[in-house]
Design a protein around this motif. Structure first.
Motif, PDB file in Angstrom:
ATOM      1  N   ALA A 127       0.654 -20.415  -0.952  1.00 51.16           N
ATOM      2  CA  ALA A 127      -0.787 -20.365  -1.201  1.00 51.16           C
ATOM      3  C   ALA A 127      -1.534 -19.704  -0.047  1.00 51.16           C
ATOM      4  CB  ALA A 127      -1.322 -21.770  -1.451  1.00 51.16           C
ATOM      5  N   LYS A 128      -1.000 -19.808   1.170  1.00 53.94           N
ATOM      6  CA  LYS A 128      -1.683 -19.251   2.343  1.00 53.94           C
ATOM      7  C   LYS A 128      -1.478 -17.731   2.478  1.00 53.94           C
ATOM      8  CE  LYS A 128      -1.261 -23.543   4.971  1.00 53.94           C
ATOM      9  NZ  LYS A 128      -0.688 -24.188   6.183  1.00 53.94           N
ATOM     10  N   SER A 136       4.362 -11.962  -3.782  1.00 49.05           N
ATOM     11  CA  SER A 136       3.720 -11.539  -5.040  1.00 49.05           C
ATOM     12  C   SER A 136       3.053 -12.736  -5.733  1.00 49.05           C
ATOM     13  CB  SER A 136       4.760 -10.905  -5.957  1.00 49.05           C
ATOM     14  OG  SER A 136       5.704 -11.883  -6.366  1.00 49.05           O
ATOM     15  N   LYS A 137       2.161 -12.390  -6.610  1.00 47.58           N
ATOM     16  CA  LYS A 137       1.489 -13.430  -7.395  1.00 47.58           C
ATOM     17  C   LYS A 137       2.487 -14.197  -8.243  1.00 47.58           C
ATOM     18  CE  LYS A 137      -2.310 -15.355  -9.035  1.00 47.58           C
ATOM     19  NZ  LYS A 137      -3.142 -16.232  -8.210  1.00 47.58           N
ATOM     20  N   ASP A 141       3.222 -18.253  -8.385  1.00 46.53           N
ATOM     21  CA  ASP A 141       3.144 -19.054  -9.625  1.00 46.53           C
ATOM     22  C   ASP A 141       4.443 -19.822  -9.861  1.00 46.53           C
ATOM     23  OD1 ASP A 141       0.601 -18.121 -10.045  1.00 46.53           O
ATOM     24  OD2 ASP A 141       1.214 -16.530 -11.428  1.00 46.53           O
ATOM     25  N   ASP A 142       5.573 -19.175  -9.552  1.00 47.80           N
ATOM     26  CA  ASP A 142       6.853 -19.864  -9.722  1.00 47.80           C
ATOM     27  C   ASP A 142       6.970 -21.065  -8.783  1.00 47.80           C
ATOM     28  OD1 ASP A 142       7.530 -18.052 -11.645  1.00 47.80           O
ATOM     29  OD2 ASP A 142       8.776 -16.811 -10.320  1.00 47.80           O
ATOM     30  N   ALA A 146       7.455 -24.870  -9.943  1.00 49.79           N
ATOM     31  CA  ALA A 146       8.583 -25.659  -9.461  1.00 49.79           C
ATOM     32  C   ALA A 146       8.109 -26.981  -8.861  1.00 49.79           C
ATOM     33  CB  ALA A 146       9.378 -24.847  -8.437  1.00 49.79           C
ATOM     34  N   TYR A 147       6.981 -26.938  -8.192  1.00 49.11           N
ATOM     35  CA  TYR A 147       6.418 -28.176  -7.629  1.00 49.11           C
ATOM     36  C   TYR A 147       6.025 -29.152  -8.748  1.00 49.11           C
ATOM     37  CZ  TYR A 147       3.106 -31.260  -5.230  1.00 49.11           C
ATOM     38  OH  TYR A 147       2.433 -32.349  -4.750  1.00 49.11           O
TER      39      TYR A 147
END
Length: 422
Positions: A127-128, A136-137, A141-142, A146-147
C-alpha cells in the motif's frame, strides 16, 4: 198333630235365636284396619355431582437419552432407578479420537493466525509503494485479496475448533432433564452411533404426573347442556378438582392419613387441564387430562387408576331411596306418594268422609331418574318439596287406597336404601 206343631215351633225358635246370634256377631266384628306404611318427605338439596372414569398415569416429561457422537461406551456413571439432575454425566464414550481431532483443529487455527499476520504485513507494505509505481496495481490487489483470504481461513479454523470441542464434549453423555432414570439398555464396551433409533436409557419426571382419562362424547354433551341450562353450577372459581382411586381400590391420598384409618383420608387432588378437541371415531370417546402432584412417587407411568371428576353442583336436587322407584308396564319410572286428597283416577269410588292425621291416599307420580348418587336415585323432575314418598309397605298399598303412614327422617330413609342395595 199337636206334637208336630210343637216340634215346628221349637225349630223356628232355634232359627230365630241363631239368626240373632249371627247378627250380634256381625255387629261386634272389628273393622279392617288400613295398611301401615312408612314414608319420607322429599326435600331439595345441593349435591356435588362426580363422574368416575378409567385412566392411565403418564409422566409429565419423558426424555430418551441418546448419543450425539459414535464410539465405545467406557463407563456408566449412574444407578438404574435413581434420581438424576439435568447436566449430570450418565455415560462416558472413549474420547481419544475426538481429542485428537480437537488438537488438530487447534493447530490449524494457530497456522491460519500466523498466515494472516504475513498477509497483513505484505498488504500494508504494497500500500505504501503502489502510488510510486514500485509495484503494479495488480500485485497490490493480489496482496489485499490474500490478506482477506487469510482472515477467512482463521475464522474457518476457529469454527472447526469449536466443532471439535463440541464433539469432544458429546463423549460425556449427560442427562437432558431432571427426573428418575430407568434401566440402562447398554453396558460398558458397547458400540453406539450418532442418531441411533434405540435410546441408551429413559428419564421421566415424576414429581408431577398426568392422568389421561376417556369420556364418552354423549356424556360430554350432556354435561355441557346441563351447564348451559343452569342445571349445574361450577363448584369453584379454579379448575375442576379430580380425585383418584388406585388399582387396589384405595384412595390416592397422603400415606399418613390413610394409615390412621377410620377418618376421612386426606386426598391429593389434581386439576383438570383440558379436553381433547378430537373424538376417537372407533370408540366415540374424548381424552381428558388432569395433573397431579406425586410427592411420594406412588403414581408410576402406565398405572391404571379411576379418576373421580367433579362435574359441578346441582341445586334443588331431590334424592330418593332406590327401592322407591318402580316401573309400569310401559317401562316408565314412577314413585308412590301419599296425599290427603283422593287421586283423580279414583274419584268415582266412594271417598272417605274424613282422614285421620296419619291417614293418606296412595297415588303414583312419574319421575325422571338422572343417576345413582351414593346409593340413592337422583331425580331430575317429578317430585316437589314436601311430597310424601312411600318408602316401606309398597307391597301392601295400591293407588287410591287409604293407608296409615309413619314419617321417616332423611337419615333413616337413606339407611333403608343402603340396606336394600346391600
Amino acid at each position: 198333630m199337636k206334637i208336630l206343631l210343637k216340634k215346628t215351633g221349637v225349630i223356628l225358635g232355634c232359627l230365630v235365636v241363631c239368626m240373632a246370634s249371627l247378627s250380634g256377631c256381625s255387629e261386634d266384628a272389628p273393622q279392617k284396619e288400613n295398611p301401615a306404611v312408612r314414608y319420607m318427605i322429599a326435600r331439595p338439596e345441593s349435591v356435588l355431582l362426580t363422574t368416575e372414569l378409567p385412566g392411565r398415569v403418564s409422566a409429565l416429561m419423558v426424555s430418551e437419552v441418546r448419543p450425539q457422537v459414535g464410539g465405545i461406551i467406557q463407563t456408566r456413571l449412574f444407578e438404574e432407578g435413581s434420581d438424576v439432575k439435568a447436566g449430570q454425566v450418565l455415560y462416558q464414550i472413549d474420547p481419544a479420537l475426538f481429542q485428537a481431532t480437537y488438537n488438530n483443529a487447534k493447530a490449524e487455527l494457530s497456522k491460519a493466525q500466523a498466515n494472516v499476520v504475513a498477509a497483513r504485513l505484505l498488504a500494508e507494505r504494497y500500500a505504501k509503494i503502489v502510488d510510486i509505481n514500485a509495484v503494479s496495481k495488480q500485485e497490490y490487489d493480489d496482496a489485499v485479496a490474500a490478506y482477506g483470504q487469510a482472515k477467512g481461513s482463521v475464522e474457518a479454523a476457529r469454527q472447526a475448533l469449536e466443532t471439535a470441542r463440541i464433539n469432544l464434549g458429546y463423549t460425556r453423555i449427560t442427562a437432558p432433564v431432571s427426573g428418575r432414570i430407568g434401566r440402562s439398555f447398554v453396558t460398558p464396551g458397547a458400540l453406539v452411533t450418532q442418531n441411533q433409533p434405540d435410546p441408551l436409557s429413559t428419564i421421566q419426571q415424576l414429581k408431577h404426573v398426568y392422568v389421561d382419562v376417556t369420556q364418552s362424547s354423549s356424556e360430554l354433551l350432556k354435561l355441557r347442556r346441563a351447564f348451559a341450562h343452569g342445571q349445574l353450577q361450577s363448584s369453584g372459581q379454579t379448575a375442576a378438582k379430580v380425585r383418584l382411586v388406585l388399582e387396589d381400590g384405595s384412595p390416592y391420598a397422603k400415606s399418613a392419613s390413610v394409615a390412621e384409618g377410620g377418618s376421612e383420608p386426606e386426598w391429593i387432588e389434581g386439576n383438570l387441564e383440558f379436553s381433547d378437541v378430537t373424538i376417537e371415531q372407533s370408540t366415540g370417546v374424548v381424552n381428558v387430562r388432569a395433573t397431579f402432584e406425586n410427592p411420594e412417587k406412588i403414581l408410576l407411568p402406565g398405572m391404571y387408576v379411576r379418576a373421580v371428576i367433579e362435574e359441578g353442583v346441582r341445586e334443588n336436587a331431590i334424592l330418593v331411596p332406590q327401592k322407591t322407584v318402580t316401573r309400569d308396564t310401559k317401562g316408565r319410572t314412577l314413585v308412590h306418594v301419599l296425599n290427603k286428597s283422593q287421586p283423580a283416577a279414583f274419584v268415582a269410588e266412594a271417598a272417605k268422609t274424613a282422614l285421620g292425621e296419619s291417614e293418606f291416599y296412595v297415588d303414583t307420580r312419574y319421575v325422571t331418574v338422572d343417576r345413582d348418587f351414593r346409593g340413592q336415585w337422583l331425580l331430575m323432575d317429578g317430585l316437589q318439596d314436601g311430597d310424601r314418598v312411600l318408602v316401606d309397605g309398597l307391597q301392601k298399598a295400591r293407588p287410591g287406597q287409604v293407608v296409615s303412614g309413619v314419617v321417616l327422617d332423611a337419615g333413616k330413609a337413606s339407611s333403608a336404601s343402603e340396606e336394600q342395595n346391600g
